[in-house]
Design a protein around this motif. Structure first.
Motif, PDB file in Angstrom:
ATOM      1  N   TRP A 188      -0.522 -22.525 -72.575  1.00  0.00           N
ATOM      2  CA  TRP A 188      -0.931 -23.233 -71.611  1.00  0.00           C
ATOM      3  C   TRP A 188      -2.309 -23.724 -73.146  1.00  0.00           C
ATOM      4  CZ3 TRP A 188      -5.108 -27.346 -70.080  1.00  0.00           C
ATOM      5  CH2 TRP A 188      -4.788 -28.295 -70.293  1.00  0.00           C
ATOM      6  N   MET A 189      -2.983 -22.693 -71.977  1.00  0.00           N
ATOM      7  CA  MET A 189      -4.420 -22.729 -72.737  1.00  0.00           C
ATOM      8  C   MET A 189      -5.008 -22.906 -74.018  1.00  0.00           C
ATOM      9  SD  MET A 189      -6.162 -20.179 -70.283  1.00  0.00           S
ATOM     10  CE  MET A 189      -7.692 -19.856 -71.004  1.00  0.00           C
ATOM     11  N   VAL A 190      -3.728 -22.421 -75.237  1.00  0.00           N
ATOM     12  CA  VAL A 190      -4.633 -22.609 -76.522  1.00  0.00           C
ATOM     13  C   VAL A 190      -3.076 -23.238 -77.119  1.00  0.00           C
ATOM     14  CG1 VAL A 190      -4.160 -19.764 -76.890  1.00  0.00           C
ATOM     15  CG2 VAL A 190      -2.315 -20.726 -76.326  1.00  0.00           C
ATOM     16  N   GLY A 191      -2.803 -24.399 -76.065  1.00  0.00           N
ATOM     17  CA  GLY A 191      -2.199 -25.586 -77.135  1.00  0.00           C
ATOM     18  C   GLY A 191      -0.923 -25.645 -77.395  1.00  0.00           C
ATOM     19  N   ASN A 192      -0.017 -24.610 -76.979  1.00  0.00           N
ATOM     20  CA  ASN A 192       1.259 -25.352 -77.173  1.00  0.00           C
ATOM     21  C   ASN A 192       2.094 -25.932 -76.744  1.00  0.00           C
ATOM     22  OD1 ASN A 192       3.658 -24.123 -78.169  1.00  0.00           O
ATOM     23  ND2 ASN A 192       4.096 -22.549 -76.946  1.00  0.00           N
ATOM     24  N   ILE A 193       2.461 -26.881 -77.398  1.00  0.00           N
ATOM     25  CA  ILE A 193       3.176 -27.858 -77.182  1.00  0.00           C
ATOM     26  C   ILE A 193       4.454 -28.332 -75.976  1.00  0.00           C
ATOM     27  CG2 ILE A 193       4.337 -30.911 -77.773  1.00  0.00           C
ATOM     28  CD1 ILE A 193       1.069 -29.963 -79.470  1.00  0.00           C
ATOM     29  N   TRP A 194       4.063 -28.388 -75.079  1.00  0.00           N
ATOM     30  CA  TRP A 194       5.305 -27.985 -74.570  1.00  0.00           C
ATOM     31  C   TRP A 194       5.972 -29.057 -73.734  1.00  0.00           C
ATOM     32  CZ3 TRP A 194       4.922 -29.290 -68.958  1.00  0.00           C
ATOM     33  CH2 TRP A 194       3.549 -30.191 -68.802  1.00  0.00           C
ATOM     34  N   GLY A 195       5.168 -29.909 -73.476  1.00  0.00           N
ATOM     35  CA  GLY A 195       5.707 -31.323 -72.827  1.00  0.00           C
ATOM     36  C   GLY A 195       6.238 -32.090 -73.510  1.00  0.00           C
ATOM     37  N   ALA A 196       7.614 -31.032 -74.562  1.00  0.00           N
ATOM     38  CA  ALA A 196       7.830 -31.823 -75.390  1.00  0.00           C
ATOM     39  C   ALA A 196       9.375 -32.623 -75.161  1.00  0.00           C
ATOM     40  CB  ALA A 196       8.545 -31.436 -76.602  1.00  0.00           C
ATOM     41  N   ASP A 197       9.082 -34.015 -74.375  1.00  0.00           N
ATOM     42  CA  ASP A 197      10.517 -34.099 -73.704  1.00  0.00           C
ATOM     43  C   ASP A 197      10.283 -35.702 -73.862  1.00  0.00           C
ATOM     44  OD1 ASP A 197      12.495 -34.812 -72.816  1.00  0.00           O
ATOM     45  OD2 ASP A 197      12.720 -33.509 -70.847  1.00  0.00           O
ATOM     46  N   TRP A 198      10.823 -36.623 -73.230  1.00  0.00           N
ATOM     47  CA  TRP A 198      11.543 -38.537 -73.360  1.00  0.00           C
ATOM     48  C   TRP A 198      10.521 -38.871 -72.273  1.00  0.00           C
ATOM     49  CZ3 TRP A 198      11.581 -40.864 -77.591  1.00  0.00           C
ATOM     50  CH2 TRP A 198      12.758 -40.082 -78.996  1.00  0.00           C
ATOM     51  N   PRO A 199      10.579 -38.307 -71.166  1.00  0.00           N
ATOM     52  CA  PRO A 199       9.787 -38.464 -70.008  1.00  0.00           C
ATOM     53  C   PRO A 199       7.573 -37.879 -70.260  1.00  0.00           C
ATOM     54  CG  PRO A 199      11.567 -37.868 -69.127  1.00  0.00           C
ATOM     55  CD  PRO A 199      11.614 -37.302 -70.769  1.00  0.00           C
ATOM     56  N   PHE A 200       7.495 -37.274 -70.414  1.00  0.00           N
ATOM     57  CA  PHE A 200       5.827 -36.947 -71.481  1.00  0.00           C
ATOM     58  C   PHE A 200       5.947 -38.098 -71.940  1.00  0.00           C
ATOM     59  CE2 PHE A 200       7.410 -32.993 -69.939  1.00  0.00           C
ATOM     60  CZ  PHE A 200       7.055 -32.710 -69.088  1.00  0.00           C
ATOM     61  N   ILE A 201       6.116 -39.024 -73.303  1.00  0.00           N
ATOM     62  CA  ILE A 201       6.173 -39.453 -74.313  1.00  0.00           C
ATOM     63  C   ILE A 201       6.067 -40.998 -73.806  1.00  0.00           C
ATOM     64  CG2 ILE A 201       7.275 -41.371 -76.168  1.00  0.00           C
ATOM     65  CD1 ILE A 201       8.875 -38.754 -76.987  1.00  0.00           C
ATOM     66  N   LEU A 202       6.773 -41.761 -72.378  1.00  0.00           N
ATOM     67  CA  LEU A 202       6.302 -42.303 -71.530  1.00  0.00           C
ATOM     68  C   LEU A 202       5.476 -42.781 -70.762  1.00  0.00           C
ATOM     69  CD1 LEU A 202      10.032 -43.591 -69.960  1.00  0.00           C
ATOM     70  CD2 LEU A 202       8.650 -44.548 -71.898  1.00  0.00           C
ATOM     71  N   ALA A 203       4.564 -41.133 -70.447  1.00  0.00           N
ATOM     72  CA  ALA A 203       3.560 -41.051 -69.673  1.00  0.00           C
ATOM     73  C   ALA A 203       2.447 -40.924 -70.163  1.00  0.00           C
ATOM     74  CB  ALA A 203       3.769 -39.406 -68.667  1.00  0.00           C
ATOM     75  N   LEU A 204       2.868 -40.880 -71.561  1.00  0.00           N
ATOM     76  CA  LEU A 204       1.391 -40.853 -73.066  1.00  0.00           C
ATOM     77  C   LEU A 204       1.561 -42.248 -73.068  1.00  0.00           C
ATOM     78  CD1 LEU A 204      -0.797 -39.384 -73.998  1.00  0.00           C
ATOM     79  CD2 LEU A 204       1.114 -38.404 -75.637  1.00  0.00           C
ATOM     80  N   LEU A 205       2.112 -43.187 -73.734  1.00  0.00           N
ATOM     81  CA  LEU A 205       2.265 -44.100 -74.612  1.00  0.00           C
ATOM     82  C   LEU A 205       1.620 -45.472 -73.827  1.00  0.00           C
ATOM     83  CD1 LEU A 205       3.026 -45.016 -77.202  1.00  0.00           C
ATOM     84  CD2 LEU A 205       5.359 -45.958 -76.144  1.00  0.00           C
ATOM     85  N   PRO A 206       1.628 -44.963 -72.474  1.00  0.00           N
ATOM     86  CA  PRO A 206       1.010 -46.630 -71.930  1.00  0.00           C
ATOM     87  C   PRO A 206      -0.603 -46.248 -71.974  1.00  0.00           C
ATOM     88  CG  PRO A 206       2.453 -45.870 -70.421  1.00  0.00           C
ATOM     89  CD  PRO A 206       2.676 -44.997 -71.642  1.00  0.00           C
ATOM     90  N   TRP A 207      -1.293 -45.156 -72.219  1.00  0.00           N
ATOM     91  CA  TRP A 207      -3.004 -44.922 -72.114  1.00  0.00           C
ATOM     92  C   TRP A 207      -3.067 -45.493 -73.862  1.00  0.00           C
ATOM     93  CZ3 TRP A 207      -5.674 -44.104 -68.162  1.00  0.00           C
ATOM     94  CH2 TRP A 207      -4.809 -43.797 -66.894  1.00  0.00           C
ATOM     95  N   LEU A 208      -2.525 -45.247 -74.511  1.00  0.00           N
ATOM     96  CA  LEU A 208      -1.881 -45.636 -75.862  1.00  0.00           C
ATOM     97  C   LEU A 208      -2.218 -46.862 -76.468  1.00  0.00           C
ATOM     98  CD1 LEU A 208      -1.196 -42.850 -77.934  1.00  0.00           C
ATOM     99  CD2 LEU A 208      -3.372 -44.075 -78.269  1.00  0.00           C
ATOM    100  N   ILE A 209      -1.617 -47.847 -75.578  1.00  0.00           N
ATOM    101  CA  ILE A 209      -0.841 -49.023 -76.072  1.00  0.00           C
ATOM    102  C   ILE A 209      -2.569 -49.866 -74.747  1.00  0.00           C
ATOM    103  CG2 ILE A 209       0.352 -50.544 -74.868  1.00  0.00           C
ATOM    104  CD1 ILE A 209       3.004 -49.101 -75.585  1.00  0.00           C
ATOM    105  N   ILE A 210      -2.891 -49.514 -73.985  1.00  0.00           N
ATOM    106  CA  ILE A 210      -3.903 -50.343 -73.497  1.00  0.00           C
ATOM    107  C   ILE A 210      -5.064 -50.536 -73.706  1.00  0.00           C
ATOM    108  CG2 ILE A 210      -4.954 -50.740 -71.593  1.00  0.00           C
ATOM    109  CD1 ILE A 210      -2.159 -50.215 -70.035  1.00  0.00           C
ATOM    110  N   LEU A 211      -5.455 -48.847 -73.328  1.00  0.00           N
ATOM    111  CA  LEU A 211      -6.621 -48.559 -74.669  1.00  0.00           C
ATOM    112  C   LEU A 211      -7.081 -48.020 -76.326  1.00  0.00           C
ATOM    113  CD1 LEU A 211      -7.597 -45.276 -72.178  1.00  0.00           C
ATOM    114  CD2 LEU A 211      -8.374 -47.920 -71.529  1.00  0.00           C
TER     115      LEU A 211
END
Lengths: 335, 264
Positions: A188-211
């Motif tokens: 985790w600490m060295v930035g191994n993309i682990w959350g590579a699954d569709w729900p994570f995309i849905l968790a991240l996308l709204p932040w970008l769309i709004i901010l």
């Protein structure tokens, strides 16, 4: 009073970067541990693939590609904001304790919570996010002076201090943990993309769309905050209020990205910096460029990282650091 | 009717006051210059009047309203401030910087209106900087840069303009150029100008009203003839000055001076 050529240059760069992202995404989708040849990509994408091909593309590669692009974009946007409100070209989401705060929270959660593999994965981003927010809050409090308000230089110093202290804390925690947990946390600490699954995309996308539009809406104020404090006050910017709002924006963006990708540094440093050297320091122009550069950089780094060492590859965070560290040195030398 | 004045203004932190109970009136549509030795609080006073730093007690009043409580964007349409040697973001062009002066008039995403473009062009013309429009600010010489910053303050379209030592780091010709530009703005555009100056003779030559400060209080405020005198200069700078009349401008000037060494 904006030079037409400057705007034209920005438009061209936007197109170039978008194409670059698409090409890299295409290449990234076609290479990897499981074979999915390039000429099968389009048919598979259109639903003509075999079960195995569809699984590799839709459940493994595509979510990972999208999450890396989005996370890179969020980190770049966060870095762009931070560099301007601290008036420091070396600022990066890492310095306000995002990575270490999220990391410490993840470690504590992972070590002390009884783990149920199914649900906990989706809890981790929330834990990381909360950890980052709490850390940013403390850094803010400590760099706030009642008489002069938020001191940008102090913010950077306190942030670096916090990062170090939290990293130390994590090592203390980890040293008493069992092997398997340590592996996950280290990854985790060295930035191994682990959350590579569709729900994570849905968790991240709204932040970008709004901010993202929100930051462009604040571009005028960022221009002035970046310039000079007295000038900004004289032109009627409520600097205290704007700084807090923008700092929160930057924290939210970086925390949402880091919570699914693990600790990735340097994207938030490099992307805005390259963008500014291309189209100048006006936020309306450089922010869109910076975001695309960030998205592309992380995608590029992850694609390389995934494929250089079989079968697990090296974490994207490490590849980014390999590119970012020399860039950072170059920046320091130039100063 | 005076639009801008301070009322028993005290500035400083805790017990240590830089300026104590200072009341001064800034005459409308005139050039006012604040002079005084290093550390007398002249820059501090300018910053407090323009809300860049907060004051401890008293008030700054503009058009009958307390500046500390007024909406900052409304104030930005009334007064502009040019701080001492401001830095620009690297790579920013002259046109972009001057366009920032339109900030108080912008809403939402801040696209420049036709009026904005007109004002920016006018400000560039006034300051004779139109030819630099597309050049980066950091590629200009000191004198050119100062004119560009003045253009930005002009684009703000305020009746009052504050400047903190606008001639620092400029050679003699460029100093004069900047001061003549300010004088022209005052005469032709009826702008009220308030500035801190280091050079006594420049203050005497360009100011209608001079405020002489020492250790945070006013020693004398008035016309050049009232302030540039042997007694006032001794009180303010602790110098023994020889005052004459500038043969070209007819204004008083300090011809020569020595450090004051007690009564002769």
């Amino acid at each position: 009073m904006i030079h037409r050529q400057q705007v034209k240059k920005q438009r061209i760069l936007l197109i170039v970067l978008l194409s670059l992202i698409i090409i890299t995404a295409f290449v990234s989708a076609g290479i990897g541990y499981s074979t999915l040849s390039f000429n099968r990509l389009l048919p598979t994408f259109l639903g003509q693939g075999t079960f195995k091909e569809e699984f590799v593309l839709f459940s493994v590669r595509l979510p990972r590609i999208i999450i890396t692009i989005l996370a890179g974009m969020a980190l770049a946007l966060s870095g762009s904001i931070l560099q301007s409100i601290t008036r420091n070209d070396l600022a990066d989401p890492g310095i306000i304790g995002i990575n270490s705060g999220a990391g410490a929270a993840v470690s504590i959660f992972f070590l002390f919570m009884p783990i149920q593999p199914g649900s906990f994965v989706y809890l981790l981003p929330i834990v990381a996010f909360v950890g980052a927010l709490i850390t940013a809050f403390f850094i803010y409090i400590l760099s706030y002076n009642r008489e002069v308000g938020l001191q940008p230089v102090r913010l950077v110093l306190v942030g670096v201090g916090f990062s170090m202290a939290l990293s130390g804390l994590m090592i203390v925690f980890i040293s008493s943990a069992d092997r398997q947990k340590v592996d996950f946390i280290a990854n985790w600490m060295v930035g191994n993309i682990w959350g590579a699954d569709w729900p994570f995309i849905l968790a991240l996308l709204p932040w970008l769309i709004i901010l993202f539009p929100f930051t462009l809406y604040k571009a005028n104020k960022l221009n002035l905050l970046n310039l000079n404090e007295p000038v900004a006050i004289g032109l009627g910017v409520a600097i205290e209020k704007e700084r807090i709002i923008l700092l929160l924006t930057a924290v939210a963006l970086a925390a949402s990205a880091v919570s699914v990708t693990g600790g990735i540094a340097f994207i938030g440093l490099m992307a805005p910096h390259i963008a500014k050297s291309l189209v100048g320091p006006r936020h309306q122009l450089f922010i869109p460029i910076s975001i695309l550069i960030g998205g592309w950089l992380l995608l590029f780094a992850d694609t390389i990282g995934r494929n250089v060492v079989e079968p697990n590859g090296i974490p994207a965070g490490v590849v980014v650091a390999l590119i970012g560290a020399p860039y950072f040195m170059y920046l320091l030398m130039k100063k | 009717m005076v639009r801008l004045y301070t009322d028993d203004l005290s500035i400083g932190y805790g017990e240590q006051l830089i300026i104590k109970d200072l009341s001064v009136q800034i005459p409308n549509q005139k050039i006012t210059t604040i002079i005084g030795p290093n550390g007398c609080g002249k820059s501090t006073l300018l910053k407090a009047i323009t809300r860049i730093i907060s004051h401890q007690s008293g008030a700054v009043v503009l058009d009958g309203k307390n500046v500390a409580k007024e909406n900052t964007k409304i104030l930005a349409k009334k007064m502009a401030i040019l701080p001492q040697t401001p830095e620009s973001a690297s790579g920013l062009t002259v046109g972009e910087l001057v366009s920032y002066g339109r900030f108080p008039y912008q809403t939402g995403f801040g696209r420049l209106s036709k009026k904005d473009y007109e004002v920016i062009d006018w400000a560039l013309q006034m300051t004779n900087t139109s030819s630099f429009k597309y050049l980066p600010v950091d590629s200009l010489s000191g004198g050119q840069r100062q004119r560009v910053w003045i253009a930005m303050a002009l684009a703000q379209e305020t009746e009052i303009i504050f400047l903190d030592e606008p001639t620092t780091y400029l050679d003699m010709a460029h100093q004069l150029e900047v001061l003549e530009l300010l004088q022209q703005l005052n005469k032709e555009e009826k702008r009220t100008i308030v500035m801190v100056l280091h050079d006594l003779n420049q203050a005497a030559r360009f100011a209608d009203y001079i405020v002489a400060l020492k250790a945070g209080h006013i020693v004398k405020a008035g016309s050049c003839e009232e302030v540039i005198t042997k007694e006032v200069l001794r009180g303010v700078f602790n110098i023994d000055a020889e005052i004459g009349i500038d043969p070209r401008t007819g204004k008083p000037m300090c011809i020569s001076y020595d450090l004051f060494k007690g009564e002769k």
